[in-house]
Design an enzyme around this catalytic site. Structure first.
Site, short mmCIF file in Angstrom:
data_model
loop_
_atom_site.label_atom_id
_atom_site.label_comp_id
_atom_site.label_asym_id
_atom_site.label_seq_id
_atom_site.Cartn_x
_atom_site.Cartn_y
_atom_site.Cartn_z
N ARG A 131 0.97 -1.02 -0.03
CA ARG A 131 0.06 -0.04 0.03
C ARG A 131 1.10 1.33 -0.03
NH1 ARG A 131 2.60 2.08 3.17
NH2 ARG A 131 2.78 1.82 5.52
N GLY B 273 8.81 1.25 2.82
CA GLY B 273 7.56 1.96 3.37
C GLY B 273 6.46 1.63 2.70
N ASP C 83 -1.90 -1.24 7.61
CA ASP C 83 -1.35 -1.64 6.63
C ASP C 83 -2.24 -3.23 6.39
OD1 ASP C 83 0.55 0.07 6.93
OD2 ASP C 83 2.13 -1.21 7.69
N ASN D 63 13.96 -1.34 8.07
CA ASN D 63 13.26 -2.40 8.56
C ASN D 63 12.71 -2.09 9.89
OD1 ASN D 63 12.60 -4.77 9.89
ND2 ASN D 63 13.71 -6.22 8.50
N LYS D 64 11.45 -1.64 10.21
CA LYS D 64 10.77 -1.53 11.40
C LYS D 64 11.22 -2.56 12.50
CE LYS D 64 6.50 -1.25 10.25
NZ LYS D 64 5.19 -0.56 9.68
#
Length: 458
Positions: free
Chosen positions: A42, A143, A190, A233-234
């Site tokens: 998205r 992202g 998300d 990378n979260k």
């Protein structure tokens, strides 16, 4: 919009990607897939870092997605492979507890988040054996929610393989919850858009209860995604969860200052609801109550009347135990301001005036400035890229996704799209050999795509 994810019959030979995936699967496992599942990435048009604070967001699905080929068997194992050779194979037993190593966020652990979410939802003691090959076209750590799309695809195919049925909303909620196994304290945007998206329309996603409303984007403009080529990378870094924690602490401090019970409140939106205040009034309250200088642990404990042990166990997450200072004023100011911009963005789209492209562009620019200056989730490369996009003809440009790298989304008048792409290519990608090599999958026009579904071969 049916309430369950669609099941579509598809002719494999007419789709080159599916055909290649099927060939890959047959070469790997010596049998044909039983079915396929897909879940899109998205782009969030506006509303950054506010879903975990309880506020609405405005994303659309993109055409890039995660696609998996699946066969079901009684081998007692789940075998995972990826068409990308840099992602290694993995095998897990159906009868053992699924362990997800959050210290080491490998691709297959995201897949296992989805499996575990479905297993727990239905209390499945022994999962069906599965062989899966996964193919992704969403650039990772950009992202655009490649990791959440993988969790959603996995949740959907695990449900299908185990003959269960759930609505899109229920699946989105389960996948949002189960992605926390990898350590990311996300807010659910998300996973929601991955299941609830529909072709041709963006969505306003609201939480508690989860629902999605169509938002018709104006004619005469396109949205262009451009990747700054810095990966973020979260789950592998603590930036993201530090912001979640700062918002949680700001919630408690605002509640305390206004005589509410802070122990009951976790999200900034809950303070607004309790006070029956407008977003503008909340912004004023932030200025009155919270000082711009960073807060120390001691000051937070003193104001809230808690011990430092309570701070560590009740407010900090596993990967934020090292943080000593917290910028509460700036974070709360961004969240309430951004929540107001989302509602304005939707009302401009609904009104459909001749000015709408210009007005939406301004809101996107304000959003980027707030992300950069108040939330501090940008990076020098993203700021440079946004600047180039605006100089190249975009009416609005902003970081999208968690930030600290990844992509910008720009709103460009349709007649300028080609010259815009060329100008951004020349200014940002061509001068740098590494970016130039990544340019094909890093700069593209996008249209609102459809949501996750199961595909069956005709």
């Amino acid at each position: 919009m049916g309430s369950n994810p669609p099941k579509l019959k598809i002719e494999i030979t007419s789709n080159e990607r599916l055909k290649n995936l099927k060939d890959n699967f047959e070469a790997k496992f010596g049998e044909s897939p039983l079915f396929y599942a897909c879940a899109p990435g998205r782009v969030n048009l506006i509303g950054e870092h506010i879903d975990y604070c309880g506020y609405s967001v405005l994303p659309m699905a993109i055409e890039q997605n995660i696609l998996a080929a699946v066969s079901v068997n009684n081998s007692g194992t789940i075998q995972l492979a990826n068409t990308n050779p840099q992602y290694q194979d993995f095998k897990v037993s159906c009868s053992e507890d699924i362990i997800i190593d959050r210290e080491n966020p490998k691709w297959y652990y995201y897949f296992l988040c989805g499996v575990k979410g479905i297993q727990e939802k239905f209390g499945i003691g022994r999962l069906a054996g599965m062989s899966c090959v996964v193919d992704g076209t969403i650039p990772p750590s950009s992202g655009l929610s490649s990791s959440s799309a993988l969790v959603c695809c996995s949740g959907l195919l695990t449900m299908e393989a185990n003959h269960k049925s759930l609505s899109k909303v229920a699946l989105a909620e389960i996948c949002a919850k189960s992605e926390c196994y990898i350590g990311t304290e996300g807010g659910g945007m998300d996973q929601s858009i991955s299941f609830l998206a529909e072709k041709g329309t963006a969505k306003l996603i609201e939480f508690q209860p989860l629902r999605a409303t169509d938002v018709k984007l104006p004619e005469g403009a396109v949205f262009v995604i451009s990747n700054c080529c810095v990966e973020m990378n979260k789950a592998a870094s603590s930036h993201y969860n530090i912001r979640v924690v700062e918002c949680r602490i700001a919630t408690k401090m605002l509640a305390q200052a206004r005589g509410l019970d802070p122990s009951r409140l976790l999200k900034l939106s809950q303070v607004q609801t309790e006070l029956k205040a407008s977003l503008e009034e909340m912004l004023t309250l932030v200025d009155e109550v919270l000082h711009p200088e960073p807060y120390s642990r001691e000051e937070i404990c003193k104001v809230l009347g808690i011990t430092s042990e309570q701070l560590c166990t009740e407010l900090l997450s596993a990967n934020t135990q090292h943080v000593m200072h917290f910028k509460l004023h700036q974070r709360a100011k961004h969240v309430y301001g951004e929540a107001a911009r989302v509602m304005r963005f939707k009302s401009v789209c609904d009104a459909g005036s001749a000015e709408s492209v210009k007005l939406l562009g301004e809101l996107m620019n304000q959003s980027h400035a707030s992300c950069r200056d108040l939330y501090e989730c940008s990076c020098p490369e993203l700021d440079q890229l946004v600047d180039i996009c605006l100089k190249s003809g975009a009416v609005g440009s902003r970081l999208t996704g968690a930030g600290w790298g990844g992509c910008a989304v720009s709103m460009v008048p349709s007649e300028k799209a080609e010259s815009f792409l060329q100008a951004v290519r020349d200014a940002y990608y061509t001068p740098d050999p590494r970016r130039a090599a990544m340019e094909k999958q890093s700069l593209f026009v996008t249209k609102p795509g459809g949501g996750a579904g199961v595909l069956l071969e005709e």
